[in-house]
Design a protein around this motif. Sequence first.
Motif, mmCIF file in Angstrom:
data_model
loop_
_atom_site.group_PDB
_atom_site.id
_atom_site.type_symbol
_atom_site.label_atom_id
_atom_site.label_comp_id
_atom_site.label_asym_id
_atom_site.label_seq_id
_atom_site.Cartn_x
_atom_site.Cartn_y
_atom_site.Cartn_z
ATOM 1 N N GLY A 103 0.815 -1.214 0.000
ATOM 2 C CA GLY A 103 0.000 0.000 0.000
ATOM 3 C C GLY A 103 0.844 1.258 0.000
ATOM 4 O O GLY A 103 0.550 2.225 -0.709
ATOM 5 N N ARG A 104 1.918 1.257 0.791
ATOM 6 C CA ARG A 104 2.822 2.425 0.804
ATOM 7 C C ARG A 104 3.470 2.609 -0.565
ATOM 8 O O ARG A 104 3.612 3.728 -1.048
ATOM 9 N N ALA A 105 3.876 1.500 -1.182
ATOM 10 C CA ALA A 105 4.496 1.578 -2.503
ATOM 11 C C ALA A 105 3.528 2.137 -3.538
ATOM 12 O O ALA A 105 3.951 2.752 -4.517
ATOM 13 N N MET A 106 2.237 1.972 -3.277
ATOM 14 C CA MET A 106 1.209 2.471 -4.190
ATOM 15 C C MET A 106 0.698 3.860 -3.772
ATOM 16 O O MET A 106 -0.303 4.330 -4.289
ATOM 17 N N ALA A 127 -9.191 -6.110 2.216
ATOM 18 C CA ALA A 127 -9.118 -5.798 0.780
ATOM 19 C C ALA A 127 -7.778 -5.168 0.414
ATOM 20 O O ALA A 127 -7.496 -4.968 -0.761
ATOM 21 N N GLY A 128 -6.956 -4.837 1.404
ATOM 22 C CA GLY A 128 -5.637 -4.278 1.135
ATOM 23 C C GLY A 128 -5.347 -2.988 1.868
ATOM 24 O O GLY A 128 -4.209 -2.589 2.003
ATOM 25 N N GLY A 129 -6.384 -2.278 2.297
ATOM 26 C CA GLY A 129 -6.185 -1.055 3.072
ATOM 27 C C GLY A 129 -5.693 0.119 2.243
ATOM 28 O O GLY A 129 -5.759 0.104 1.013
ATOM 29 N N PRO A 130 -5.189 1.162 2.919
ATOM 30 C CA PRO A 130 -4.761 2.389 2.234
ATOM 31 C C PRO A 130 -3.749 2.116 1.125
ATOM 32 O O PRO A 130 -2.814 1.344 1.299
#
Length: 140
Positions: free
Chosen positions: A83-86, A111-114
Amino acid sequence: MTIIELRPLDSESVTSDGRAAACTVTLCRGCCCGTDKHPDADHEGQLRQLLDGLGTRARVRTTGCLDSCDYSNVFIVQPSVRGRAMGGRPSWLRQVLTPELTEAVISWVKAGGPGVAEPPAVLRNHQLAPARKRRTAAGG
């Protein structure tokens, strides 16, 4: 601020250098959040629901006061490594007081979060700027 880790992550949720690869959900349990300020809320039940719903797929922890007492109960959902990478950033949520809202947090994290998944519509009205940003915006 004391942070209490409530359940270790499974091996798939930790990077090779020991960092959390999964989302982290932090619940404020300071002076207002998680207390009798909201007598109709089942704070222990909420924590159990979160732990049971996420299992070892996400880090769950509690902390002392996050300086957001007017908005209790406050949750912070931190993104996973992916998520941080995105582009995902920690998401502060206010007034998470019902089992339905807690379930929405669980669904979002699963679902994957932030950065990976959009928050459920029911959580959009519960987003909150982190305390330091609110102080800066107010000139403090």
